[in-house]
Design a protein around this motif. Sequence first.
Motif, PDB file in Angstrom:
ATOM      1  N   THR A   1       0.823  -1.204   0.000  1.00 44.12           N
ATOM      2  CA  THR A   1       0.000   0.000   0.000  1.00 44.12           C
ATOM      3  C   THR A   1       0.860   1.258   0.000  1.00 44.12           C
ATOM      4  OG1 THR A   1      -1.824  -1.101   1.146  1.00 44.12           O
ATOM      5  CG2 THR A   1      -1.734   1.301   1.297  1.00 44.12           C
ATOM      6  N   LEU A   2       1.818   1.344   0.907  1.00 42.78           N
ATOM      7  CA  LEU A   2       2.638   2.551   1.013  1.00 42.78           C
ATOM      8  C   LEU A   2       3.499   2.758  -0.226  1.00 42.78           C
ATOM      9  CD1 LEU A   2       3.770   2.280   4.742  1.00 42.78           C
ATOM     10  CD2 LEU A   2       2.001   3.773   3.797  1.00 42.78           C
ATOM     11  N   SER A   3       4.090   1.691  -0.746  1.00 40.55           N
ATOM     12  CA  SER A   3       4.959   1.839  -1.913  1.00 40.55           C
ATOM     13  C   SER A   3       4.156   2.251  -3.139  1.00 40.55           C
ATOM     14  CB  SER A   3       5.737   0.545  -2.176  1.00 40.55           C
ATOM     15  OG  SER A   3       4.870  -0.547  -2.382  1.00 40.55           O
ATOM     16  N   THR A   4       2.932   1.734  -3.276  1.00 37.09           N
ATOM     17  CA  THR A   4       2.113   2.092  -4.433  1.00 37.09           C
ATOM     18  C   THR A   4       1.612   3.524  -4.324  1.00 37.09           C
ATOM     19  OG1 THR A   4       1.420  -0.220  -4.622  1.00 37.09           O
ATOM     20  CG2 THR A   4       0.162   1.412  -5.855  1.00 37.09           C
ATOM     21  N   VAL A   5       1.179   3.939  -3.137  1.00 39.00           N
ATOM     22  CA  VAL A   5       0.745   5.324  -2.948  1.00 39.00           C
ATOM     23  C   VAL A   5       1.893   6.283  -3.250  1.00 39.00           C
ATOM     24  CG1 VAL A   5       0.087   7.016  -1.179  1.00 39.00           C
ATOM     25  CG2 VAL A   5      -1.137   4.835  -1.352  1.00 39.00           C
ATOM     26  N   ALA A   6       3.096   5.963  -2.766  1.00 41.19           N
ATOM     27  CA  ALA A   6       4.256   6.814  -3.051  1.00 41.19           C
ATOM     28  C   ALA A   6       4.511   6.897  -4.553  1.00 41.19           C
ATOM     29  CB  ALA A   6       5.493   6.272  -2.323  1.00 41.19           C
TER      30      ALA A   6
ATOM     31  N   PRO B   1     -11.073   8.558   7.067  1.00 40.04           N
ATOM     32  CA  PRO B   1     -11.230   7.410   6.160  1.00 40.04           C
ATOM     33  C   PRO B   1     -10.148   7.397   5.085  1.00 40.04           C
ATOM     34  CG  PRO B   1     -12.813   9.115   5.606  1.00 40.04           C
ATOM     35  CD  PRO B   1     -12.119   9.575   6.854  1.00 40.04           C
ATOM     36  N   TRP B   2      -9.670   6.201   4.793  1.00 40.86           N
ATOM     37  CA  TRP B   2      -8.687   6.013   3.718  1.00 40.86           C
ATOM     38  C   TRP B   2      -8.855   4.592   3.197  1.00 40.86           C
ATOM     39  CZ3 TRP B   2      -3.010   4.377   4.580  1.00 40.86           C
ATOM     40  CH2 TRP B   2      -2.337   4.313   3.344  1.00 40.86           C
ATOM     41  N   THR B   3      -9.252   4.468   1.953  1.00 44.58           N
ATOM     42  CA  THR B   3      -9.532   3.147   1.406  1.00 44.58           C
ATOM     43  C   THR B   3      -8.245   2.477   0.911  1.00 44.58           C
ATOM     44  OG1 THR B   3     -10.936   1.925  -0.128  1.00 44.58           O
ATOM     45  CG2 THR B   3     -10.029   4.023  -0.916  1.00 44.58           C
ATOM     46  N   ARG B   4      -8.379   1.420   0.170  1.00 47.33           N
ATOM     47  CA  ARG B   4      -7.259   0.687  -0.424  1.00 47.33           C
ATOM     48  C   ARG B   4      -7.485   0.572  -1.927  1.00 47.33           C
ATOM     49  NH1 ARG B   4      -5.509   1.941   3.599  1.00 47.33           N
ATOM     50  NH2 ARG B   4      -4.558   0.729   5.279  1.00 47.33           N
ATOM     51  N   GLY B   5      -6.479   0.064  -2.633  1.00 41.52           N
ATOM     52  CA  GLY B   5      -6.589  -0.096  -4.071  1.00 41.52           C
ATOM     53  C   GLY B   5      -5.994  -1.411  -4.526  1.00 41.52           C
ATOM     54  N   VAL B   6      -6.092  -1.644  -5.822  1.00 43.05           N
ATOM     55  CA  VAL B   6      -5.531  -2.859  -6.403  1.00 43.05           C
ATOM     56  C   VAL B   6      -5.041  -2.525  -7.806  1.00 43.05           C
ATOM     57  CG1 VAL B   6      -7.779  -3.637  -7.287  1.00 43.05           C
ATOM     58  CG2 VAL B   6      -5.963  -5.313  -6.866  1.00 43.05           C
TER      59      VAL B   6
ATOM     60  N   ALA C   1      -7.443   6.473  -6.782  1.00 45.07           N
ATOM     61  CA  ALA C   1      -8.376   7.003  -5.791  1.00 45.07           C
ATOM     62  C   ALA C   1      -7.819   6.874  -4.384  1.00 45.07           C
ATOM     63  CB  ALA C   1      -9.712   6.273  -5.898  1.00 45.07           C
ATOM     64  N   CYS C   2      -7.130   5.765  -4.114  1.00 44.54           N
ATOM     65  CA  CYS C   2      -6.510   5.551  -2.810  1.00 44.54           C
ATOM     66  C   CYS C   2      -5.473   6.638  -2.519  1.00 44.54           C
ATOM     67  CB  CYS C   2      -5.863   4.166  -2.778  1.00 44.54           C
ATOM     68  SG  CYS C   2      -4.875   3.824  -1.312  1.00 44.54           S
TER      69      CYS C   2
ATOM     70  N   GLN D   1      -6.035  13.974   2.955  1.00 40.19           N
ATOM     71  CA  GLN D   1      -6.198  13.894   4.410  1.00 40.19           C
ATOM     72  C   GLN D   1      -4.954  14.343   5.176  1.00 40.19           C
ATOM     73  OE1 GLN D   1      -9.081  13.156   5.628  1.00 40.19           O
ATOM     74  NE2 GLN D   1     -10.011  11.382   4.679  1.00 40.19           N
ATOM     75  N   LEU D   2      -3.857  14.584   4.462  1.00 46.48           N
ATOM     76  CA  LEU D   2      -2.609  14.966   5.131  1.00 46.48           C
ATOM     77  C   LEU D   2      -2.718  16.349   5.758  1.00 46.48           C
ATOM     78  CD1 LEU D   2      -0.136  13.673   2.408  1.00 46.48           C
ATOM     79  CD2 LEU D   2      -0.554  12.606   4.645  1.00 46.48           C
ATOM     80  N   ALA D   3      -1.825  16.634   6.689  1.00 48.02           N
ATOM     81  CA  ALA D   3      -1.807  17.940   7.360  1.00 48.02           C
ATOM     82  C   ALA D   3      -0.502  18.642   7.075  1.00 48.02           C
ATOM     83  CB  ALA D   3      -1.959  17.739   8.872  1.00 48.02           C
TER      84      ALA D   3
END
Length: 342
Positions: free
Chosen positions: A27-32, A164-169, A327-328, A335-337
């Motif tokens: 999840t983290l590597s894909t979001v990055a 809220p924070w969903t996941r992806g594929v 979307a994830c 949502q970040l600050a």
Amino acid sequence: MLDDDTPLRLLIVTDAWHPQVNGVVRTLSTVAKVLRAQGDAVEVIGPDRFRTLPLPSYPEIRLALWPRRALARMVDGFAPSAVHIATEGPLGWAMRALCRRRGWRFTTSLHTKFPDYLHARTGLPPRFAWAILRRFHAAGDGTFAATRSLREELTLRGFTRIRPWTRGVDLTQFNGAGRDEWAGLPRPVFLHVGRVAVEKNIEAFLALDLPGSKVVVGDGPQRAALERRFPAAHFAGWRQGEALARAYAGADVLVFPSRTDTFGLVMLEAMACGTPVAAFPVMGPLDVIPGSGAGVVDADLRAAALAALACDRAAARAHAERYSWAACATGFRRQLAPLATA
């Protein structure tokens, strides 16, 4: 929250990172990766950049040793405009302390019901670990949680500022190609994918009286013991990339016996390959499966596995297509600050 149009310098600090293989790392590597492609600068600081110590009873997970001083240098070298602390390990606590000293806002996420994992491994009552987690996350500007049921549980346990924070594929990689992957095994093929560890409850799957074959993809501290106890099962070891996608596609049902996962990314990966999912009616499966036609939840896991054989593989794929990494990543970013309060 951050301006969508301003390029971001995002620092993610995580105790779960490569070479670990799990849903948090994916999840983290894909979001990055997605955020970088959109123009943001993203730096991930994980244990691979420090001296480490293997986690007792779980040597493939390594914990950073005394990371504070080196972590501060890395942070200053990157000069972030936003910080996200993804885990509650040594790096997470060190980054939390650094942010508090500097008066920086930061966000956190809760990926794992660690108190339940700890209870499964040690028998320690979960309330003590929940108190520690509550203290950790309360210092942040928001705690990201992937499912409605997890957000409800965190609220009941006294957590605040839950986001809220969903996941992806990856719908391109997990595409259904490879239906012949387990051609040498008797059908139907029931598959489990994930760490082979006590908290994953794999024994509940392997002990089921099911026709055909049982396949376990993954590795971990419980593998040798389970191989001895269940010699008829096929243990295939870790797989990644195309090999993992083919493992999903070649199965008839993914059996997800965990009672402690907060989401279960493997469910989406299996569905994207057209493979339906059987699971207990617990957090994660209850948020993904009911009403989808992509699987079955039942307190009787054997009944769920057998019923899932009748699910339409096209329906499983269609349900997975509702979850995209784009979307994830977008939801995560919004949502970040910002570091400063002004």
